[in-house]
Design a protein around this motif. Structure first.
Motif, PDB file in Angstrom:
ATOM      1  N   LEU A 128       3.919  -2.408  -0.221  1.00  0.00           N
ATOM      2  CA  LEU A 128       4.893  -1.520   0.371  1.00  0.00           C
ATOM      3  C   LEU A 128       5.523  -1.891   1.017  1.00  0.00           C
ATOM      4  O   LEU A 128       7.029  -1.183   1.212  1.00  0.00           O
ATOM      5  N   ALA A 129       6.003  -3.219   1.417  1.00  0.00           N
ATOM      6  CA  ALA A 129       7.330  -3.779   1.920  1.00  0.00           C
ATOM      7  C   ALA A 129       8.367  -3.801   1.038  1.00  0.00           C
ATOM      8  O   ALA A 129       9.910  -3.292   1.097  1.00  0.00           O
ATOM      9  N   ASP A 130       8.260  -2.989  -0.513  1.00  0.00           N
ATOM     10  CA  ASP A 130       9.536  -3.168  -1.682  1.00  0.00           C
ATOM     11  C   ASP A 130       9.318  -1.925  -1.704  1.00  0.00           C
ATOM     12  O   ASP A 130      10.515  -1.775  -2.658  1.00  0.00           O
ATOM     13  N   MET A 131       8.913  -0.399  -1.228  1.00  0.00           N
ATOM     14  CA  MET A 131       9.450   0.098  -1.322  1.00  0.00           C
ATOM     15  C   MET A 131      10.686   0.936  -0.206  1.00  0.00           C
ATOM     16  O   MET A 131       9.791   1.103   0.809  1.00  0.00           O
ATOM     17  N   GLN A 132      11.412   1.828  -0.944  1.00  0.00           N
ATOM     18  CA  GLN A 132      12.670   2.412   0.741  1.00  0.00           C
ATOM     19  C   GLN A 132      11.157   2.923   0.868  1.00  0.00           C
ATOM     20  O   GLN A 132      11.553   4.256   0.062  1.00  0.00           O
ATOM     21  N   ASP A 133      11.526   3.226   2.149  1.00  0.00           N
ATOM     22  CA  ASP A 133      10.830   4.383   3.185  1.00  0.00           C
ATOM     23  C   ASP A 133      11.593   5.921   2.836  1.00  0.00           C
ATOM     24  O   ASP A 133      13.402   5.630   2.572  1.00  0.00           O
ATOM     25  N   GLY A 134      10.609   6.612   2.006  1.00  0.00           N
ATOM     26  CA  GLY A 134      11.938   8.155   2.145  1.00  0.00           C
ATOM     27  C   GLY A 134      12.454   8.000   0.250  1.00  0.00           C
ATOM     28  O   GLY A 134      12.588   8.988  -0.201  1.00  0.00           O
ATOM     29  N   VAL A 178       6.207   8.532  -2.931  1.00  0.00           N
ATOM     30  CA  VAL A 178       7.134   8.813  -2.067  1.00  0.00           C
ATOM     31  C   VAL A 178       6.961   7.935  -1.163  1.00  0.00           C
ATOM     32  O   VAL A 178       5.334   8.070  -0.220  1.00  0.00           O
ATOM     33  N   ARG A 179       7.044   6.816  -0.038  1.00  0.00           N
ATOM     34  CA  ARG A 179       7.122   6.346   1.224  1.00  0.00           C
ATOM     35  C   ARG A 179       7.434   7.032   1.942  1.00  0.00           C
ATOM     36  O   ARG A 179       8.470   7.218   1.902  1.00  0.00           O
ATOM     37  N   GLU A 232       4.717   4.076   7.549  1.00  0.00           N
ATOM     38  CA  GLU A 232       3.928   3.731   6.532  1.00  0.00           C
ATOM     39  C   GLU A 232       2.453   3.764   6.110  1.00  0.00           C
ATOM     40  O   GLU A 232       1.337   3.368   4.881  1.00  0.00           O
ATOM     41  N   HIS A 233       3.127   5.581   4.527  1.00  0.00           N
ATOM     42  CA  HIS A 233       1.674   5.843   4.278  1.00  0.00           C
ATOM     43  C   HIS A 233       2.717   6.420   2.700  1.00  0.00           C
ATOM     44  O   HIS A 233       3.914   6.237   3.203  1.00  0.00           O
ATOM     45  N   VAL A 234       1.536   6.434   1.844  1.00  0.00           N
ATOM     46  CA  VAL A 234       2.139   6.870   0.419  1.00  0.00           C
ATOM     47  C   VAL A 234       1.975   7.624   0.004  1.00  0.00           C
ATOM     48  O   VAL A 234       0.924   8.037   0.023  1.00  0.00           O
ATOM     49  N   ARG A 235       2.328   8.819  -0.421  1.00  0.00           N
ATOM     50  CA  ARG A 235       2.468  10.033  -1.194  1.00  0.00           C
ATOM     51  C   ARG A 235       1.761   9.563  -2.929  1.00  0.00           C
ATOM     52  O   ARG A 235       3.269   9.415  -3.093  1.00  0.00           O
TER      53      ARG A 235
END
Ligand code: FES
Length: 144
Positions: A49-55, A71-72, A75-78
């Motif tokens: 999760l930390a490697d994914m940019q928010d939005g 899509v982050r 704290e959730h991912v779609r």
């Protein structure tokens, strides 16, 4: 006496004949009915999760080549299918416009994958996502 014996023998014959036909019908129905398989579900590790940019978004591909857009959102991912339900073109995430876009016929979907405008007849297919201990897993059903 003879007629009683004859009668009982005929009854026994008819009962065993009926039992034989019943068994044959049961086996025939079983052979003609397709067996149901339960669809297995698998979890695929798709990153941290930390490697994914928010939005931001990321496209992942499973072992069968199915492409999924992640899509982050905090704290959730779609996770949504990249396949447009109109004619199957590839959909992309446009974070600056907060939408999914299909360039083939200008199909527009909101961040939940619902149709906003254009010809797509329904929403994008969704996948379940699990975030556990900072790791993101995509849950997919095996075809039955
Ligand atoms: S294929 Fe996507 S809008 Fe037509």
């Amino acid at each position: 006496m003879e007629s009683r014996r004859s009668f009982l023998s005929k009854v026994a014959m008819w009962m065993s004949l009926a039992a034989s036909y019943g068994t044959a019908v049961a086996y025939a129905l079983r052979a003609l009915t397709p067996k149901r398989k339960l669809a297995a579900e698998r979890s695929i590790y798709v990153g941290r999760l930390a490697d994914m940019q928010d939005g931001g978004s990321r496209t992942v591909e499973d072992l069968r080549g199915t492409r999924v857009l992640l899509v982050r959102e905090g704290e959730h991912v779609r996770a949504l299918s990249t396949i447009c339900p109109h004619l199957g073109c590839r959909v992309r995430w446009e974070g600056d416009k907060d939408r999914f876009f299909c360039p083939c016929h200008d199909g527009v979907f909101n961040r939940e994958g619902g149709v906003v405008s254009g010809p797509p007849p329904r929403a994008l297919d969704k996948y379940d996502v699990e975030v556990a201990a900072g790791a993101v897993y995509l849950r997919m059903k095996e075809p039955a």
